[in-house]
Design an enzyme around this catalytic site. Structure first.
Site, PDB file in Angstrom:
ATOM      1  N   HIS A 368      39.614  49.042  49.014  1.00 36.59           N
ATOM      2  CA  HIS A 368      40.293  47.852  49.519  1.00 36.59           C
ATOM      3  C   HIS A 368      39.904  47.522  50.944  1.00 36.59           C
ATOM      4  O   HIS A 368      39.859  46.358  51.324  1.00 36.59           O
ATOM      5  CB  HIS A 368      41.796  48.044  49.394  1.00 36.59           C
ATOM      6  N   GLU A 610      34.529  39.786  30.569  1.00 38.05           N
ATOM      7  CA  GLU A 610      34.202  41.052  31.221  1.00 38.05           C
ATOM      8  C   GLU A 610      34.046  42.167  30.194  1.00 38.05           C
ATOM      9  O   GLU A 610      33.352  43.144  30.430  1.00 38.05           O
ATOM     10  CB  GLU A 610      35.309  41.429  32.213  1.00 38.05           C
ATOM     11  N   ASP A 634      32.267  43.760  36.129  1.00 34.45           N
ATOM     12  CA  ASP A 634      32.847  44.546  35.038  1.00 34.45           C
ATOM     13  C   ASP A 634      32.008  44.471  33.775  1.00 34.45           C
ATOM     14  O   ASP A 634      31.800  45.483  33.097  1.00 34.45           O
ATOM     15  CB  ASP A 634      34.283  44.087  34.753  1.00 34.45           C
ATOM     16  N   CYS A 681      30.958  34.687  38.045  1.00 33.80           N
ATOM     17  CA  CYS A 681      31.645  34.921  39.320  1.00 33.80           C
ATOM     18  C   CYS A 681      31.537  36.366  39.814  1.00 33.80           C
ATOM     19  O   CYS A 681      32.233  36.746  40.738  1.00 33.80           O
ATOM     20  CB  CYS A 681      33.103  34.495  39.234  1.00 33.80           C
TER      21      CYS A 681
END
Ligand code: PEP
Ligand code: MG
Length: 754
Positions: A368, A610, A634, A681
Site C-alpha cells: 500500500h 480478470e 490479475d 486498465c
C-alpha cells in the site's frame, strides 16, 4: 529483568570508561586500559575487544590473553565464537566454551584454560563491526545483569569508535564503524522518478557522540517529557478528528497507548538512563532488545507486539529529537525517507511536500505504501538489502526509481550525471505537458481514448495535468486501506462526490471494493488463506456479505445524484456473479427511490475481466453488462499461474508473448461481437510498447497510471496503427516466449516514439 545491581554495575563501568577517555593518551593505551578496567570491574579473567577490519575480526586489545596476540589474532568472518557473535549480532553466553561446536582454538592467545565465555556484538545503526568478550576460568553462565552491563559498554564503545574518539590507531581507520564510502544498493523500483536529497531516517538513532549523559537527572527529565509527549500524541490520535487520515486503526492505537503506559517499558528505559546512558541511547538499547526478540519469535501475535513496541521506541526517539511524537517532523526540504518498511498512512503523514523520495529495506511493489507513493508521484525503491546498516542520517543520496537503485554518499561526477538525467526528465515532462491538449490520434487516423487509473482524492488532479479523458479505473478500496477505521457511508459519499466534481464532464468508472488477496485492511481480521490470490476476495466477498457492498453502492448512487454513474465489479468469474452483483445495484436504486433520494441520470454497470473463466464468457455477457475492462495485472497472474506479488515469478512471463496476446485478441473480438465497450486498465496499458501491442490488437480505450499518459500519447501520435497491426499479427503467429525484442526493433525502425 535485571535487578538494581545492574544499574550500579553499568554506572560504575560507564563512569570509569569516561575517566579513561578523558585521561587522554595513546589510542592503544586507552583501549588497553579499557579492557583492564572491564575485566577488573566485572571480575573476569579475560576481556578482549575484537574489531572487524575488512574480512577479519582482529584482536585490538586484551586483558588476560597473551598480549603478543594483539593485532595478530584474526578470525575470518563467521569463524570461532567471536565470528558467531558478529554474525548473529546477538550476545553469546556459555559456560563451556572449548566444547562449543564453533570454538576455534588459537594457540597464540593462550586461551586453553578459559571455560566460560560472554561475547556481545559491537553494533551501531544495525552495523556490527566488532565483538566485546569477557572470559573466566571457572565454568559459569553470566547473569542477565552482567550481559546487560557488557552490552551497555559495547554500545558506548561502538559510538566511540564511530565518532573516532580513539584518534589514530593503526588499522582503526579500516574498521567501518559508520558507513562513509559511496555505495550503490540495488533493489526494486516501486514508484518511478529520480530524486537527489538527504537521508532522513524513519527509525532514528541516538545522535552520534551523545551516548553517555552528563547529567542523569536532567536526562531522566528529558525522557519523561518525551514519554508524556508520545502518550499525549497517541491519546489525541485516538480521540482524533474524524476526517483525518491516520495509518492505524483505533484498536491498534489503543494497544499502542496501553504499551506506552506500561510501567515495564518505562522502568527499562529509566534503568538505562540511571546507568548513565543518554535518554536516546537508553531507548535505542531497548529498541535493540525488542528487535532481537522480534527476529527470534515465530509466534505471529508476539511478533506483532514486538513490532508495536519497536514502533513506540521509534516514536520516542523522534520525540527526544525534539519533535512531535508521531507526525510533522521538521524535515529538510529534500528529504529522502529511509525505512525498513512503511504503512500507507505513515507515508501520508510525512506528506508529499518535503518528501522527495522513499527507500525501503523491505516493502513490496504491490504494497500500500507503494500505491500511495505512486499516487503522490514520489519515487520509491524497495527491497534494498542492508539499507539500514549502510546509511547515516544526513547522507547525500540519489534515489533512482527508474532502475530501482539507491546511491549513498555519491560523489561529484555521479551527482552531476543524475542532475543531467533529472533535467532530461523535466524536459520530457515539459514535452508531455505540451501534448496535453492534443487528442491521441494515430498517423492513420485511429482515435484512442486515454484514461487515468486513480484511487485517492490525491490522484484526481492528474486528470488535468496529464490530459486524460476520464478515470477508467477508480480503485475504491484505497480509501479503505489508508484510513484508520472502516469508512462510513458519509465519508465514502463525500469522496465519490469530490472525485465526480473534480472530474466534471469526464466519466469516472468506480470499481467496487476489491479487497482480499494482497489488499488487506488493518482493522478487519481476515481468515488466513492458503492461496489468498485465489481466495475469498473482491466481488466474492461482496456477494457473500452484501452489507458492505450495498453501503458502497448506496454511497456511489447518492454521490452521483443528477449525473451519470459507472460502476464496475472486480474479479467477476461467472456471468451469474455479475448478474447477482448487478441485482444489488438495482436493489439499492430501488431503496433510494423508495426513500425519495435523488438518483443518477444514468447508470452503466460493467465487469472487470480478470479471471480467465470470464475471458471465455464474454459473449454471454451480451445485453447483461454495459462495458468491460481487462485488469491485466490479475488476468496475467491467473493466466500464467504466477503470483503478481512474488518477485521470483512475477516477471518470468511476458504479456507480450503470443499466447497472452492471442487471449487479449480473442477477448477484444468477442467484446466487439457482443457489442460491449472494452478497455484495458492494468499497469501494462501505461507502457508504450505494450500500449502499441494493445492498439495493434484493436483496443481503443486504455486506462493507466498518470505517469503513463504522456509517454503513451507520444507513442500514439507517432504510430501507424494499421502497420503495427500487421506486424503484431505476424509476430504473434510465432512461438517465441516473447515478441518484445522484435517489436521494439520494428517500432524503432519505424520511428515510433517508445
Ligand atoms: C488489474 O488486476 O489489472 C487491476 C487493474 O486491478 P488491481 O491492480 O487493482 O488488482
Ligand atoms: Mg485486479
Amino acid at each position: 529483568m535485571a535487578g538494581p545491581a545492574n544499574i550500579g554495575g553499568s554506572r560504575i563501568l560507564l563512569r570509569k570508561l569516561r575517566e579513561i577517555m578523558e585521561a587522554g593518551g595513546e589510542a592503544q593505551q586507552r583501549l588497553d586500559r579499557l579492557v583492564a578496567m572491564i575485566a577488573s570491574t566485572m571480575v573476569a579473567d579475560v576481556c578482549s575487544i575484537y574489531l572487524t577490519r575488512g574480512a577479519v575480526h582482529e584482536l585490538f586489545a586484551t586483558q588476560g590473553l597473551d598480549p603478543a596476540a594483539v593485532h595478530r589474532t584474526r578470525l575470518k568472518h563467521g569463524e570461532g565464537l567471536v565470528g558467531l557473535v558478529a554474525e548473529s549480532a546477538q550476545p553469546l553466553n556459555i559456560a563451556d566454551a572449548p566444547h562449543h561446536e564453533r570454538f576455534a582454538y588459537r594457540p597464540e592467545t593462550g586461551e586453553d584454560p578459559y571455560s566460560s565465555f560472554l561475547g556481545v556484538p559491537i553494533v551501531r545503526s544495525e552495523r556490527t563491526f566488532g565483538v566485546l568478550v569477557v572470559q573466566n576460568r571457572v565454568a559459569r553462565t553470566y547473569g542477565e545483569d552482567e550481559v546487560e552491563a557488557l552490552q551497555t559498554i559495547a554500545m558506548v564503545l561502538a559510538e566511540m569508535v564511530a565518532s573516532r574518539a580513539f584518534g589514530d590507531l593503526s588499522g582503526l581507520s579500516e574498521v567501518e564503524a559508520r558507513a562513509s564510502r559511496p555505495e550503490l544498493l540495488v533493489g526494486r523500483a516501486f514508484s518511478d522518478g529520480l530524486a537527489l536529497g538527504v537521508a532522513v531516517l524513519h527509525e532514528p538513532h541516538a545522535p552520534l557522540g551523545r551516548v553517555i549523559a552528563d547529567d542523569p537527572v536532567a536526562e531522566e527529565a528529558r525522557l519523561e517529557k518525551a514519554l508524556s509527549q508520545v502518550r499525549a500524541a497517541l491519546a489525541q490520535m485516538i480521540e482524533g478528528d474524524p476526517g483525518r487520515i491516520s495509518g492505524v486503526s483505533r484498536e491498534v492505537l489503543e494497544t499502542f497507548l496501553m504499551l506506552a503506559s506500561d510501567p515495564g517499558w518505562e522502568v527499562k528505559l529509566k534503568h538505562g538512563v540511571r546507568a548513565g546512558l543518554s535518554a536516546d541511547a537508553a531507548v535505542e538499547r531497548v529498541r535493540g532488545e525488542h528487535r532481537a526478540k522480534f527476529n527470534a519469535t515465530r509466534d505471529p501475535y508476539l511478533r506483532e507486539r514486538m513490532h508495536d513496541l519497536e514502533d513506540l521506541d521509534n516514536r520516542l526517539l523522534r520525540a527526544l529529537a525534539g519533535v512531535d511524537g508521531a507526525l510533522s517532523q521538521p524535515m529538510p526540504e529534500n528529504a529522502i525517507l529511509i525505512a525498513r518498511d512503511l504503512g500507507p498512512a505513515e507515508l501520508l503523514d510525512y506528506g508529499a511536500e518535503r518528501l522527495k523520495g522513499v527507500a525501503l529495506e523491505e516493502g513490496s511493489n504491490a504494497g500500500h505504501a507503494a500505491i500511495v507513493a505512486r499516487a503522490l508521484g514520489i519515487p520509491m525503491v524497495g527491497l534494498l538489502p542492508g539499507l539500514l546498516s549502510r546509511v547515516e542520517a544526513g547522507d547525500p543520496v540519489v534515489l533512482d526509481g527508474e532502475r530501482g537503485e539507491l546511491r549513498l554518499r555519491a560523489e561529484g561526477q555521479v551527482i552531476s550525471a543524475y542532475s543531467q538525467r533529472l533535467n532530461l526528465r523535466s524536459a520530457r515532462a515539459a514535452e508531455f505537458a505540451r501534448l496535453r491538449d492534443i487528442p491521441p490520434v494515430t498517423t492513420d487516423g485511429q482515435r484512442v481514448t486515454l484514461l487515468l487509473n486513480a484511487g485517492l482524492a490525491l490522484d484526481v488532479h492528474h486528470l488535468d495535468e496529464a490530459g486524460a479523458e476520464g478515470i477508467g479505473l477508480f480503485r475504491t478500496e484505497f480509501q479503505f486501506m489508508v484510513s484508520e477505521t472502516l469508512p462510513r457511508l458519509e465519508s465514502q459519499t463525500l469522496l465519490y462526490r469530490d472525485v465526480l466534481e473534480a472530474a466534471g464532464e469526464r466519466p469516472v468508472t468506480f470499481r467496487t471494493l476489491d479487497l482480499g488477496g494482497d489488499k488487506v485492511l488493518p482493522y478487519v481480521t481476515a481468515e488466513r488463506e492458503e492461496n489468498p490470490a485465489l481466495g475469498w476476495r473482491a466481488v466474492r466477498i461482496g456477494l457473500d456479505r452484501p452489507a458492505l457492498l450495498r453501503y458502497q453502492l448506496r454511497a456511489l448512487i447518492s454521490a452521483a445524484a443528477g449525473r451519470s454513474l459507472r460502476i464496475m465489479f472486480p474479479l467477476v468469474t461467472t456471468v451469474q456473479e455479475f448478474e447477482a452483483a448487478r441485482e444489488l445495484v438495482a436493489r439499492e436504486l430501488a431503496w433510494g427511490g423508495g426513500h425519495g433520494r435523488a438518483q443518477p441520470t444514468n447508470i452503466e454497470v460493467g465487469a472487470m475481466v480478470e479471471a480467465p473463466a470470464l475471458a471465455w464468457a464474454i459473449r454471454d455477457l451480451k445485453g447483461r453488462a454495459d462495458f468491460l475492462s481487462i485488469g491485466t495485472n490479475d488476468l496475467m497472474q491467473y493466466f500464467f499461474a504466477a503470483d503478481r506479488g512474488n518477485q521470483r515469478v512475477s516477471e518470468r512471463y511476458d504479456i507480450l508473448s503470443p499466447p497472452a496476446l492471442r487471449l487479449l485478441q480473442r477477448i477484444r473480438e468477442d467484446a466487439d461481437e457482443a457489442g460491449l465497450q472494452i478497455s484495458i486498465c492494468g499497469e501494462a496499458a501505461g507502457r508504450p510498447l505494450e500500449a502499441l501491442a494493445f492498439i495493434a490488437l484493436g483496443y481503443r480505450r486504455l486506462s493507466m497510471p498518470a505517469s503513463g499518459i504522456g509517454p503513451v500519447k507520444r507513442l500514439i501520435l507517432s504510430l501507424n496503427a494499421g502497420e503495427a497491426e500487421r506486424m503484431v499479427a505476424e509476430l504473434m503467429a510465432g512461438s517465441a516466449p516473447s515478441i518484445r525484442a522484435e517489436l521494439t526493433a520494428f517500432a524503432t525502425s519505424r520511428g515510433y516514439a517508445l
